[in-house]
Structures are given as structure tokens and as C-alpha cells.
Scaffold this motif. Structure first.
Motif, PDB file in Angstrom:
ATOM      1  N   GLN A   1       0.834  -1.209   0.000  1.00  0.00           N
ATOM      2  CA  GLN A   1       0.000   0.000   0.000  1.00  0.00           C
ATOM      3  C   GLN A   1       0.864   1.253   0.000  1.00  0.00           C
ATOM      4  O   GLN A   1       0.642   2.173  -0.782  1.00  0.00           O
ATOM      5  CB  GLN A   1      -0.913   0.018   1.224  1.00  0.00           C
ATOM      6  N   LYS A   2       1.854   1.297   0.872  1.00  0.00           N
ATOM      7  CA  LYS A   2       2.707   2.483   0.984  1.00  0.00           C
ATOM      8  C   LYS A   2       3.605   2.647  -0.240  1.00  0.00           C
ATOM      9  O   LYS A   2       3.734   3.739  -0.780  1.00  0.00           O
ATOM     10  CB  LYS A   2       3.547   2.397   2.251  1.00  0.00           C
TER      11      LYS A   2
ATOM     12  N   TRP B   1       5.920   2.954 -11.235  1.00  0.00           N
ATOM     13  CA  TRP B   1       5.141   1.779 -10.883  1.00  0.00           C
ATOM     14  C   TRP B   1       5.279   0.707 -11.958  1.00  0.00           C
ATOM     15  O   TRP B   1       5.364   1.004 -13.139  1.00  0.00           O
ATOM     16  CB  TRP B   1       3.673   2.155 -10.665  1.00  0.00           C
TER      17      TRP B   1
ATOM     18  N   THR C   1       3.234   1.428  -3.265  1.00  0.00           N
ATOM     19  CA  THR C   1       2.507   1.700  -4.501  1.00  0.00           C
ATOM     20  C   THR C   1       2.226   3.191  -4.628  1.00  0.00           C
ATOM     21  O   THR C   1       2.380   3.767  -5.703  1.00  0.00           O
ATOM     22  CB  THR C   1       1.200   0.890  -4.554  1.00  0.00           C
ATOM     23  N   SER C   2       1.848   3.834  -3.528  1.00  0.00           N
ATOM     24  CA  SER C   2       1.589   5.275  -3.602  1.00  0.00           C
ATOM     25  C   SER C   2       2.888   6.045  -3.870  1.00  0.00           C
ATOM     26  O   SER C   2       2.889   7.002  -4.639  1.00  0.00           O
ATOM     27  CB  SER C   2       0.916   5.771  -2.330  1.00  0.00           C
TER      28      SER C   2
ATOM     29  N   MET D   1       3.728   5.542  -7.554  1.00  0.00           N
ATOM     30  CA  MET D   1       2.863   6.343  -8.425  1.00  0.00           C
ATOM     31  C   MET D   1       3.341   7.794  -8.468  1.00  0.00           C
ATOM     32  O   MET D   1       3.362   8.407  -9.523  1.00  0.00           O
ATOM     33  CB  MET D   1       1.416   6.287  -7.941  1.00  0.00           C
ATOM     34  N   VAL D   2       3.724   8.331  -7.332  1.00  0.00           N
ATOM     35  CA  VAL D   2       4.208   9.719  -7.274  1.00  0.00           C
ATOM     36  C   VAL D   2       5.499   9.871  -8.065  1.00  0.00           C
ATOM     37  O   VAL D   2       5.682  10.839  -8.799  1.00  0.00           O
ATOM     38  CB  VAL D   2       4.405  10.164  -5.810  1.00  0.00           C
TER      39      VAL D   2
END
Length: 175
Positions: A37-38, A49, A40-41, A44-45
Motif C-alpha cells: 500500500q505504501k 510503478w 505503490t503510492s 505512483m508519485v
């Protein structure tokens, strides 16, 4: 000083590999789930990814490309390739994030919510004071990818394909 630079480079490489690993690892336990979860964010930033669509159990069935059709005030209409390759040694790195965005989002008709920011980007990119942009249209040209078969195909380019053209969004520019 060299030692500090080498240490910093090693830290950056290890962090990069951890982000890629945890963003792409399956969620098999609680640690992987929370880290995924962490990471992946963060991925993305940063625009790094991983995309597993080529190796997925349901691979992509369409070959598509995005184009932008810009209409100017004097009536001229120009078509720009969204994924146009740039030249230079660092060109892939400068454009990698945009290429990933366009390939994952502009080609996909299910991502209509992300088309408005893209239109603003194209207006900003192609606008000029002498001949301002009046409207922007994002097109997707696509064709079906034929499944593999036992028949021998000499070349992928000789495979008969029917190209489709789809208008994803058209927007007039407010002045």
C-alpha cells in the motif's frame, strides 16, 4: 567526499529497488500488504510503478496509440503524436513519466476522468499568442491483437488488421 557520494548512491539504489519490489509483490502476508500500500503510492508519485499487463493471465487484446488533434484560431488543424519518441541520451528519462501516463491512461477509454488534465496539458504545450488553441481532441487509434495460433505468420506486420479510430474527448478552450 567520494565516499559520501558512493554511500548516497547506494542508498538511492536500494530504496528504488525496495519500492519496485514491494509495489509489485503479491499480498501474501500482512507485511507485504502494508508495504505494498505504501510503496505503490510512492511509486505512483515517482512514476516508476510496474506494469504487468504483458505477463498477466489476461494480456492486452488491443494495440492502441493516442493522438491529439489541435484546432487553432486561424482554422488550421494539426495532429500530434502523444507518444512521439524524443532524441538524445537523456530523452527516455525526461519523458518516461509522461509516456507511462499516456500509455496507461490516455489509451484506456475507462480512464475518462484523467482526460481533462491531459487536455489542459496539451493546451499549455501547443498554445501560442499569435495563433491560440481553440479546441483539443484526444483520439485513440486501435486494432485487435490476434491470438497466437498454430499457423505460421511470416511477420507480425503481414497480419491483417482493421484499424479503428475512437474520439475519447473533445473540448473547446475558454478564453
Amino acid at each position: 567526499m567520494k565516499r559520501i557520494g558512493r554511500y548516497c548512491l547506494n542508498v538511492v539504489i536500494v530504496c528504488y529497488l525496495c519500492i519496485i519490489y514491494f509495489a509489485g509483490v503479491p499480498e501474501t502476508n500482512t507485511l507485504n500488504y502494508r508495504m505494498k500500500q505504501k510503496m505503490t503510492s510512492v511509486a505512483m508519485v515517482l512514476g516508476i510503478w510496474p506494469s504487468w499487463s504483458m505477463f498477466a493471465p489476461n494480456p492486452i487484446k488491443f494495440d492502441s496509440k493516442s493522438y491529439v488533434e489541435v484546432t487553432y484560431k486561424d482554422g488550421t488543424i494539426k495532429e500530434y503524436d502523444v507518444e512521439k519518441k524524443t532524441t538524445g541520451i537523456l530523452a527516455p528519462f525526461r519523458k518516461a513519466r509522461w509516456m507511462k501516463y499516456s500509455q496507461d491512461n490516455l489509451r484506456n477509454p475507462k480512464q475518462k476522468g484523467l482526460l481533462a488534465p491531459a487536455i489542459r496539458h496539451f493546451v499549455h504545450k501547443y498554445d501560442s499568442k499569435e495563433n491560440p488553441v481553440v479546441s483539443v481532441k484526444i483520439n485513440r487509434k486501435w486494432s485487435e491483437v490476434h491470438p497466437f495460433s498454430n499457423k505460421s505468420i511470416h511477420s507480425i506486420y503481414q497480419t491483417p488488421r482493421k484499424e479503428m479510430n475512437e474520439i475519447l474527448v473533445t473540448q473547446k478552450v475558454e478564453r
